[in-house]
Scaffold this motif. Structure first.
Motif, PDB file in Angstrom:
ATOM      1  N   ILE A   1       0.856  -1.182   0.000  1.00 24.21           N
ATOM      2  CA  ILE A   1       0.000   0.000   0.000  1.00 24.21           C
ATOM      3  C   ILE A   1       0.897   1.238   0.000  1.00 24.21           C
ATOM      4  O   ILE A   1       1.663   1.462   0.946  1.00 24.21           O
ATOM      5  CB  ILE A   1      -0.921   0.025   1.235  1.00 24.21           C
ATOM      6  N   THR A   2       0.816   2.013  -1.067  1.00 18.88           N
ATOM      7  CA  THR A   2       1.602   3.234  -1.174  1.00 18.88           C
ATOM      8  C   THR A   2       0.788   4.391  -0.608  1.00 18.88           C
ATOM      9  O   THR A   2      -0.294   4.708  -1.102  1.00 18.88           O
ATOM     10  CB  THR A   2       1.977   3.537  -2.634  1.00 18.88           C
ATOM     11  N   LEU A   3       1.320   5.030   0.423  1.00 22.01           N
ATOM     12  CA  LEU A   3       0.606   6.095   1.118  1.00 22.01           C
ATOM     13  C   LEU A   3       0.882   7.455   0.478  1.00 22.01           C
ATOM     14  O   LEU A   3       1.740   7.589  -0.406  1.00 22.01           O
ATOM     15  CB  LEU A   3       1.001   6.104   2.590  1.00 22.01           C
ATOM     16  N   LYS A   4       0.161   8.477   0.941  1.00 19.96           N
ATOM     17  CA  LYS A   4       0.239   9.816   0.358  1.00 19.96           C
ATOM     18  C   LYS A   4       1.654  10.367   0.367  1.00 19.96           C
ATOM     19  O   LYS A   4       2.084  11.035  -0.580  1.00 19.96           O
ATOM     20  CB  LYS A   4      -0.705  10.754   1.111  1.00 19.96           C
ATOM     21  N   ASP A   5       2.423  10.087   1.429  1.00 16.19           N
ATOM     22  CA  ASP A   5       3.783  10.635   1.538  1.00 16.19           C
ATOM     23  C   ASP A   5       4.813   9.817   0.773  1.00 16.19           C
ATOM     24  O   ASP A   5       6.018  10.089   0.847  1.00 16.19           O
ATOM     25  CB  ASP A   5       4.188  10.744   3.010  1.00 16.19           C
ATOM     26  N   GLY A   6       4.342   8.799   0.045  1.00 16.25           N
ATOM     27  CA  GLY A   6       5.251   7.973  -0.751  1.00 16.25           C
ATOM     28  C   GLY A   6       5.767   6.750  -0.038  1.00 16.25           C
ATOM     29  O   GLY A   6       6.387   5.872  -0.660  1.00 16.25           O
ATOM     30  N   SER A   7       5.538   6.655   1.256  1.00 20.20           N
ATOM     31  CA  SER A   7       5.973   5.468   1.995  1.00 20.20           C
ATOM     32  C   SER A   7       5.102   4.271   1.621  1.00 20.20           C
ATOM     33  O   SER A   7       3.967   4.431   1.156  1.00 20.20           O
ATOM     34  CB  SER A   7       5.907   5.717   3.504  1.00 20.20           C
ATOM     35  N   VAL A   8       5.636   3.081   1.847  1.00 18.00           N
ATOM     36  CA  VAL A   8       4.929   1.853   1.465  1.00 18.00           C
ATOM     37  C   VAL A   8       4.748   0.964   2.693  1.00 18.00           C
ATOM     38  O   VAL A   8       5.695   0.714   3.446  1.00 18.00           O
ATOM     39  CB  VAL A   8       5.712   1.088   0.379  1.00 18.00           C
ATOM     40  N   LYS A   9       3.511   0.523   2.893  1.00 17.08           N
ATOM     41  CA  LYS A   9       3.205  -0.439   3.950  1.00 17.08           C
ATOM     42  C   LYS A   9       2.896  -1.781   3.301  1.00 17.08           C
ATOM     43  O   LYS A   9       2.154  -1.844   2.325  1.00 17.08           O
ATOM     44  CB  LYS A   9       2.001   0.026   4.771  1.00 17.08           C
ATOM     45  N   GLU A  10       3.480  -2.845   3.870  1.00 14.67           N
ATOM     46  CA  GLU A  10       3.234  -4.190   3.339  1.00 14.67           C
ATOM     47  C   GLU A  10       2.396  -4.992   4.323  1.00 14.67           C
ATOM     48  O   GLU A  10       2.634  -4.952   5.541  1.00 14.67           O
ATOM     49  CB  GLU A  10       4.559  -4.897   3.067  1.00 14.67           C
ATOM     50  N   TYR A  11       1.412  -5.707   3.794  1.00 12.16           N
ATOM     51  CA  TYR A  11       0.540  -6.543   4.612  1.00 12.16           C
ATOM     52  C   TYR A  11       0.443  -7.933   3.991  1.00 12.16           C
ATOM     53  O   TYR A  11       0.393  -8.081   2.761  1.00 12.16           O
ATOM     54  CB  TYR A  11      -0.859  -5.922   4.714  1.00 12.16           C
ATOM     55  N   SER A  12       0.400  -8.922   4.845  1.00  9.64           N
ATOM     56  CA  SER A  12       0.341 -10.309   4.375  1.00  9.64           C
ATOM     57  C   SER A  12      -1.088 -10.787   4.164  1.00  9.64           C
ATOM     58  O   SER A  12      -1.299 -11.895   3.679  1.00  9.64           O
ATOM     59  CB  SER A  12       1.042 -11.236   5.384  1.00  9.64           C
ATOM     60  N   GLN A  13      -2.078  -9.950   4.544  1.00 11.91           N
ATOM     61  CA  GLN A  13      -3.475 -10.330   4.375  1.00 11.91           C
ATOM     62  C   GLN A  13      -4.279  -9.112   3.927  1.00 11.91           C
ATOM     63  O   GLN A  13      -3.799  -7.978   3.986  1.00 11.91           O
ATOM     64  CB  GLN A  13      -4.064 -10.884   5.678  1.00 11.91           C
ATOM     65  N   SER A  14      -5.497  -9.361   3.469  1.00 11.40           N
ATOM     66  CA  SER A  14      -6.380  -8.267   3.068  1.00 11.40           C
ATOM     67  C   SER A  14      -6.688  -7.387   4.274  1.00 11.40           C
ATOM     68  O   SER A  14      -6.778  -7.878   5.403  1.00 11.40           O
ATOM     69  CB  SER A  14      -7.683  -8.827   2.488  1.00 11.40           C
TER      70      SER A  14
ATOM     71  N   ASP B   1      -1.987  -4.603  -4.511  1.00 13.53           N
ATOM     72  CA  ASP B   1      -1.168  -3.395  -4.471  1.00 13.53           C
ATOM     73  C   ASP B   1      -1.958  -2.188  -4.985  1.00 13.53           C
ATOM     74  O   ASP B   1      -2.680  -2.294  -6.001  1.00 13.53           O
ATOM     75  CB  ASP B   1       0.073  -3.567  -5.342  1.00 13.53           C
ATOM     76  N   CYS B   2      -1.843  -1.070  -4.283  1.00 10.18           N
ATOM     77  CA  CYS B   2      -2.545   0.139  -4.709  1.00 10.18           C
ATOM     78  C   CYS B   2      -1.992   1.334  -3.955  1.00 10.18           C
ATOM     79  O   CYS B   2      -1.215   1.190  -3.007  1.00 10.18           O
ATOM     80  CB  CYS B   2      -4.050   0.018  -4.449  1.00 10.18           C
ATOM     81  N   SER B   3      -2.403   2.527  -4.388  1.00  8.90           N
ATOM     82  CA  SER B   3      -2.099   3.738  -3.626  1.00  8.90           C
ATOM     83  C   SER B   3      -3.313   4.048  -2.754  1.00  8.90           C
ATOM     84  O   SER B   3      -4.449   3.795  -3.141  1.00  8.90           O
ATOM     85  CB  SER B   3      -1.798   4.911  -4.562  1.00  8.90           C
ATOM     86  N   LEU B   4      -3.047   4.592  -1.575  1.00 12.24           N
ATOM     87  CA  LEU B   4      -4.127   4.890  -0.641  1.00 12.24           C
ATOM     88  C   LEU B   4      -3.875   6.216   0.056  1.00 12.24           C
ATOM     89  O   LEU B   4      -2.803   6.448   0.611  1.00 12.24           O
ATOM     90  CB  LEU B   4      -4.251   3.780   0.409  1.00 12.24           C
ATOM     91  N   GLU B   5      -4.875   7.086   0.002  1.00 11.08           N
ATOM     92  CA  GLU B   5      -4.852   8.317   0.784  1.00 11.08           C
ATOM     93  C   GLU B   5      -6.056   8.279   1.725  1.00 11.08           C
ATOM     94  O   GLU B   5      -7.196   8.164   1.273  1.00 11.08           O
ATOM     95  CB  GLU B   5      -4.927   9.543  -0.120  1.00 11.08           C
ATOM     96  N   ILE B   6      -5.788   8.326   3.017  1.00 10.87           N
ATOM     97  CA  ILE B   6      -6.854   8.307   4.009  1.00 10.87           C
ATOM     98  C   ILE B   6      -7.565   9.664   4.020  1.00 10.87           C
ATOM     99  O   ILE B   6      -6.916  10.706   4.107  1.00 10.87           O
ATOM    100  CB  ILE B   6      -6.311   8.005   5.419  1.00 10.87           C
ATOM    101  N   LEU B   7      -8.887   9.662   3.919  1.00 10.86           N
ATOM    102  CA  LEU B   7      -9.671  10.885   3.991  1.00 10.86           C
ATOM    103  C   LEU B   7     -10.212  11.056   5.405  1.00 10.86           C
ATOM    104  O   LEU B   7     -10.828  10.146   5.948  1.00 10.86           O
ATOM    105  CB  LEU B   7     -10.840  10.842   3.005  1.00 10.86           C
ATOM    106  N   THR B   8      -9.966  12.218   5.986  1.00 13.38           N
ATOM    107  CA  THR B   8     -10.488  12.505   7.321  1.00 13.38           C
ATOM    108  C   THR B   8     -11.664  13.466   7.208  1.00 13.38           C
ATOM    109  O   THR B   8     -11.927  14.050   6.147  1.00 13.38           O
ATOM    110  CB  THR B   8      -9.411  13.118   8.227  1.00 13.38           C
TER     111      THR B   8
END
Length: 237
Positions: free
Chosen positions: A3-16, A53-60
């Motif tokens: 998961i590529t976040l707004k600041d360009g960092s990437v988080k990896e997850y082994s499950q949905s 894999d995708c980009s994700l921006e959290i909306l508050t």
């Protein structure tokens, strides 16, 4: 899954993971403020599960791009208030629009006094802070679900969908509506709203179909923006 976040960092997850679960993994404070997410640039419900894999921006709640989600949830609160005050009404549709939202009902014409009463009931529902929950049903079960609730317009909408379709609903307290979303975490997320007017509308915009009552409203993420919008409407009038 990356998961590529707004600041360009990437988080990896082994499950949905749902958008809300990812927000909670980043920060509990962020999770509490989350109203949805931009997945590869498209708005998604916070309950939507990501599995690739995708980009994700959290909306508050403070993000202007979250306004359609806030307004959509406000339309459901309006419908819930209508069913509480006028149980005989039938539900049609209630989307967010450019500067607010509306909901169509099979009902008698509404006065300003009626709208004021509805606003009062909506405030009660918001204060109840009911969790907004999503669930799905196969098409035939969804039809029976709305038939049991004597909601013919909802039944018609479901019948127009493919036989293999899985139909989504959103529940908040004593109210459930046919809906694809997205929605807030709870009714308390609606901070500032106003019912503006009501008028006649035809079901599905067809003058040969039923006459309905359309209630227009608007919602913002703070009272200042709402007051500015109402001032603009007053100037236009």
């Amino acid at each position: 899954m990356k998961i590529t976040l707004k600041d360009g960092s990437v988080k990896e997850y082994s499950q949905s993971m749902s958008i809300l679960e990812i927000a909670a993994d980043l920060s509990q404070g962020l999770a509490r403020a989350t109203v949805g997410g931009l997945v590869d640039g498209e708005v998604h419900d916070l309950r939507d599960v990501l599995d690739q894999d995708c980009s994700l921006e959290i909306l508050t709640e403070k993000d202007e791009r979250a306004l359609p989600i806030i307004r959509h949830s406000a339309s459901h609160v309006l419908a819930q208030a209508m069913k509480r005050l006028f149980p005989q009404v039938k539900l049609a549709i209630g989307p967010s629009i450019a500067e607010g939202f509306y909901y169509d009902f099979e009902a008698d014409p509404l006065s300003r006094e009626d709208l004021d009463k509805l606003e009062g009931e909506m405030k009660k529902i918001i204060k109840e802070n009911e969790k907004i929950e999503k669930f799905e049903l196969p098409r035939e079960e969804a039809i029976r679900f709305m038939e049991d609730r004597e909601e013919p317009y909802k039944v018609e909408l479901i019948q127009d969908l493919p036989k293999e379709a899985v139909i989504s609903f959103y529940r908040q307290g004593d109210f459930t509506d046919l809906c694809a979303g997205p929605h807030l975490q709870s009714t308390k997320g609606i901070k500032a709203f106003k019912l503006i007017s009501s008028s006649m509308a035809y079901w599905r915009g067809d003058s040969n179909k039923a006459r309905l009552q359309r209630i227009y409203g608007t919602a913002y993420n703070n009272k200042e923006d709402l007051e500015a919008h109402m001032a603009r409407l007053a100037d236009i009038k």
